[in-house]
Design a protein around this motif. Structure first.
Motif, PDB file in Angstrom:
ATOM      1  N   TYR A 230       0.828  -1.199   0.000  1.00 16.01           N
ATOM      2  CA  TYR A 230       0.000   0.000   0.000  1.00 16.01           C
ATOM      3  C   TYR A 230       0.870   1.260   0.000  1.00 16.01           C
ATOM      4  O   TYR A 230       0.647   2.185  -0.789  1.00 16.01           O
ATOM      5  N   SER A 231       1.870   1.317   0.890  1.00 20.73           N
ATOM      6  CA  SER A 231       2.699   2.519   0.987  1.00 20.73           C
ATOM      7  C   SER A 231       3.549   2.710  -0.260  1.00 20.73           C
ATOM      8  O   SER A 231       3.703   3.834  -0.757  1.00 20.73           O
ATOM      9  N   VAL A 232       4.104   1.610  -0.796  1.00 18.13           N
ATOM     10  CA  VAL A 232       4.898   1.715  -2.028  1.00 18.13           C
ATOM     11  C   VAL A 232       4.025   2.138  -3.202  1.00 18.13           C
ATOM     12  O   VAL A 232       4.465   2.900  -4.073  1.00 18.13           O
ATOM     13  N   SER A 233       2.771   1.679  -3.233  1.00 16.64           N
ATOM     14  CA  SER A 233       1.850   2.092  -4.297  1.00 16.64           C
ATOM     15  C   SER A 233       1.609   3.593  -4.241  1.00 16.64           C
ATOM     16  O   SER A 233       1.559   4.266  -5.283  1.00 16.64           O
ATOM     17  N   VAL A 234       1.443   4.134  -3.026  1.00 15.66           N
ATOM     18  CA  VAL A 234       1.263   5.581  -2.869  1.00 15.66           C
ATOM     19  C   VAL A 234       2.502   6.316  -3.374  1.00 15.66           C
ATOM     20  O   VAL A 234       2.402   7.316  -4.096  1.00 15.66           O
ATOM     21  N   VAL A 235       3.689   5.798  -3.002  1.00 18.23           N
ATOM     22  CA  VAL A 235       4.943   6.438  -3.401  1.00 18.23           C
ATOM     23  C   VAL A 235       5.108   6.411  -4.926  1.00 18.23           C
ATOM     24  O   VAL A 235       5.393   7.443  -5.564  1.00 18.23           O
ATOM     25  N   THR A 240       5.003   9.059 -10.173  1.00 22.55           N
ATOM     26  CA  THR A 240       4.622   9.028 -11.591  1.00 22.55           C
ATOM     27  C   THR A 240       3.942  10.336 -11.991  1.00 22.55           C
ATOM     28  O   THR A 240       4.259  10.928 -13.034  1.00 22.55           O
ATOM     29  N   LEU A 241       3.026  10.798 -11.142  1.00 19.61           N
ATOM     30  CA  LEU A 241       2.347  12.067 -11.408  1.00 19.61           C
ATOM     31  C   LEU A 241       3.316  13.243 -11.312  1.00 19.61           C
ATOM     32  O   LEU A 241       3.227  14.203 -12.097  1.00 19.61           O
ATOM     33  N   ILE A 242       4.248  13.153 -10.352  1.00 10.78           N
ATOM     34  CA  ILE A 242       5.230  14.236 -10.188  1.00 10.78           C
ATOM     35  C   ILE A 242       6.115  14.359 -11.426  1.00 10.78           C
ATOM     36  O   ILE A 242       6.337  15.451 -11.952  1.00 10.78           O
ATOM     37  N   ILE A 243       6.639  13.219 -11.896  1.00 10.24           N
ATOM     38  CA  ILE A 243       7.523  13.238 -13.070  1.00 10.24           C
ATOM     39  C   ILE A 243       6.790  13.781 -14.291  1.00 10.24           C
ATOM     40  O   ILE A 243       7.325  14.586 -15.067  1.00 10.24           O
ATOM     41  N   ALA A 244       5.522  13.351 -14.463  1.00 16.74           N
ATOM     42  CA  ALA A 244       4.734  13.838 -15.598  1.00 16.74           C
ATOM     43  C   ALA A 244       4.532  15.347 -15.519  1.00 16.74           C
ATOM     44  O   ALA A 244       4.636  16.060 -16.525  1.00 16.74           O
ATOM     45  N   ALA A 245       4.270  15.863 -14.307  1.00 17.38           N
ATOM     46  CA  ALA A 245       4.056  17.300 -14.131  1.00 17.38           C
ATOM     47  C   ALA A 245       5.348  18.083 -14.331  1.00 17.38           C
ATOM     48  O   ALA A 245       5.348  19.151 -14.947  1.00 17.38           O
ATOM     49  N   VAL A 246       6.450  17.538 -13.828  1.00 19.70           N
ATOM     50  CA  VAL A 246       7.738  18.237 -13.941  1.00 19.70           C
ATOM     51  C   VAL A 246       8.178  18.328 -15.394  1.00 19.70           C
ATOM     52  O   VAL A 246       8.706  19.359 -15.838  1.00 19.70           O
ATOM     53  N   LEU A 247       7.962  17.263 -16.149  1.00 20.24           N
ATOM     54  CA  LEU A 247       8.368  17.266 -17.563  1.00 20.24           C
ATOM     55  C   LEU A 247       7.590  18.289 -18.386  1.00 20.24           C
ATOM     56  O   LEU A 247       8.064  18.717 -19.445  1.00 20.24           O
ATOM     57  N   HIS A 248       6.409  18.687 -17.894  1.00 21.00           N
ATOM     58  CA  HIS A 248       5.610  19.680 -18.610  1.00 21.00           C
ATOM     59  C   HIS A 248       5.916  21.104 -18.159  1.00 21.00           C
ATOM     60  O   HIS A 248       5.303  22.057 -18.666  1.00 21.00           O
ATOM     61  N   MET A 249       6.833  21.251 -17.222  1.00 17.15           N
ATOM     62  CA  MET A 249       7.207  22.601 -16.778  1.00 17.15           C
ATOM     63  C   MET A 249       7.991  23.318 -17.869  1.00 17.15           C
ATOM     64  O   MET A 249       8.835  22.724 -18.547  1.00 17.15           O
ATOM     65  N   CYS A 250       7.719  24.610 -18.022  1.00 22.42           N
ATOM     66  CA  CYS A 250       8.431  25.401 -19.036  1.00 22.42           C
ATOM     67  C   CYS A 250       9.808  25.818 -18.554  1.00 22.42           C
ATOM     68  O   CYS A 250      10.746  25.951 -19.346  1.00 22.42           O
ATOM     69  N   SER A 251       9.941  26.021 -17.246  1.00 21.41           N
ATOM     70  CA  SER A 251      11.193  26.521 -16.682  1.00 21.41           C
ATOM     71  C   SER A 251      12.166  25.369 -16.427  1.00 21.41           C
ATOM     72  O   SER A 251      11.834  24.406 -15.721  1.00 21.41           O
ATOM     73  N   ALA A 252      13.363  25.490 -16.995  1.00 20.54           N
ATOM     74  CA  ALA A 252      14.402  24.479 -16.751  1.00 20.54           C
ATOM     75  C   ALA A 252      14.844  24.515 -15.298  1.00 20.54           C
ATOM     76  O   ALA A 252      15.128  23.473 -14.693  1.00 20.54           O
ATOM     77  N   ASP A 253      14.900  25.717 -14.701  1.00 23.66           N
ATOM     78  CA  ASP A 253      15.291  25.854 -13.298  1.00 23.66           C
ATOM     79  C   ASP A 253      14.244  25.219 -12.383  1.00 23.66           C
ATOM     80  O   ASP A 253      14.578  24.600 -11.371  1.00 23.66           O
ATOM     81  N   GLY A 254      12.961  25.376 -12.761  1.00 25.00           N
ATOM     82  CA  GLY A 254      11.897  24.752 -11.976  1.00 25.00           C
ATOM     83  C   GLY A 254      11.972  23.234 -12.022  1.00 25.00           C
ATOM     84  O   GLY A 254      11.769  22.556 -11.015  1.00 25.00           O
ATOM     85  N   ARG A 255      12.268  22.710 -13.231  1.00 29.15           N
ATOM     86  CA  ARG A 255      12.413  21.248 -13.347  1.00 29.15           C
ATOM     87  C   ARG A 255      13.592  20.748 -12.511  1.00 29.15           C
ATOM     88  O   ARG A 255      13.487  19.727 -11.844  1.00 29.15           O
TER      89      ARG A 255
END
Length: 329
Positions: A230-235, A240-255
């Motif tokens: 359960y805990s690993v599934s949450v992690v 997965t959602l974090i990586i997807a969101a970060v890859l869509h960031m426009c700012s290289a510094d933000g990524r």
């Protein structure tokens, strides 16, 4: 103290119920349990004592310092640092529980502990493990909310919600641990009462038991499997959602900043989860118990690394430290 009296009462009730005596041919009354310690080589015991004493002192300084810094610094009053302060709190108690007994065994010739004391050790170890596992999972979930929904996470992850989440981890951890300890209490022993470990833990106790083994072994693996799954599934889902969101960031510094923050947390999660999975999701055999004892050496090390992981790569923490030092001078 109340827990020790309760376990002592259970122990006496079991002896009266079974009518066991010290000379019983099948099961023996287990008043004290011996520990093999970390090593039997005298020349290494002094070295290990110094090493783990230094590790323990660094752990206390780092985690207590982190708690104090978060409590006095205005810029560290966000929910993320609220969770981090609780992680440091749990690490202090977890390290004390594991390391102090290890240090005592390294100096003592008779490495024994009462049966009730052994059950108390198992109880607090299991409880603190569950609290830390779910605290780490909650911290990942919070990061996911902060990165994926930056405009809404402030309202969704309010202080009240965060306090509720951390309260649930404590209540759940100590409740599950009580159930696990009662199953450990159901073990019966005969022959040798020496465990191949430097602390009381379920796998080495199961290995030397000769009664109640199957039920305890099954519940240990099932409970560990459910909680870790359960805990690993949450992690994993959060990252997965974090990586997807970060890859869509426009700012290289933000990524870069987002990956840096997540990378440090993922390091702590991987080390802690990996150590526990190696010990508790395998049947206790002579080989697995010996390997588990070697892996358990990382237990005192991981709480020492957490403050370093979360502070050395965190600009807010560095700035808060500088301001605190300037204020004091």
């Amino acid at each position: 103290m109340t827990l020790m009296l309760f376990l002592k009462w259970l122990f006496l009730q079991r002896q009266c119920r079974l009518g066991l005596s010290e000379g019983d041919a099948k099961f023996h009354r287990c008043d004290r349990i011996c520990s093999s310690g970390l090593t039997s080589r005298q020349e290494l015991q002094g070295l290990f004592f110094v090493v783990f004493l230094v590790v323990y002192m660094i752990t206390l300084i780092g985690n207590i310092g982190m708690i104090i810094l978060i409590s006095i610094s205005l810029q560290l009053q966000s929910s993320m640092y609220f969770f981090l302060s609780h992680l440091s709190f749990v690490d202090v108690w977890f390290s004390s529980k594991v390391t102090l007994k290890m240090l005592e065994n390294l100096l003592s010739e008779t490495k024994t502990i009462s049966y009730v004391g052994c059950l108390v050790q198992c109880y607090f170890f299991t409880a603190l493990v569950h609290v830390e596992v779910y605290t780490l999972a909650v911290m990942v979930f919070y990061r996911c909310m902060a990165i994926c929904s930056p405009l809404l996470y402030g309202s969704k992850m309010s202080r009240t919600v965060c306090a509720l989440l951390i309260s649930v981890t404590y209540i759940y951890g100590f409740s599950v641990s009580l159930i696990c300890t009662l199953w450990t209490y159901g073990l019966y022993f005969c022959g040798s009462f020496e465990i191949n470990h430097f602390n009381c833990a379920d796998p080495p106790l199961i290995k030397i038991a000769c009664g109640g083994v199957h039920s305890k072994e099954c519940t240990m693996i099932v409970i560990a499997g459910i909680n870790f799954t359960y805990s690993v599934s949450v992690v994993l889902s959060s990252y997965t959602l974090i990586i997807a969101a970060v890859l869509h960031m426009c700012s290289a510094d933000g990524r870069r900043k987002a990956f840096s923050m997540c990378g440090s947390h993922l390091t702590a999660v991987t080390m802690f989860y990996g150590t526990l999975l190696f010990m508790y999701l395998r049947r206790p055999t002579e080989e697995s118990v010996e390997q588990g004892k070697m892996v358990a050496v990382f237990y005192p090390v991981i709480p020492m690394l957490n403050p370093m992981i979360y502070s050395l790569r965190n600009e807010d923490v560095k700035e808060a430290v500088v301001k605190a030092i300037v204020r004091e001078t």
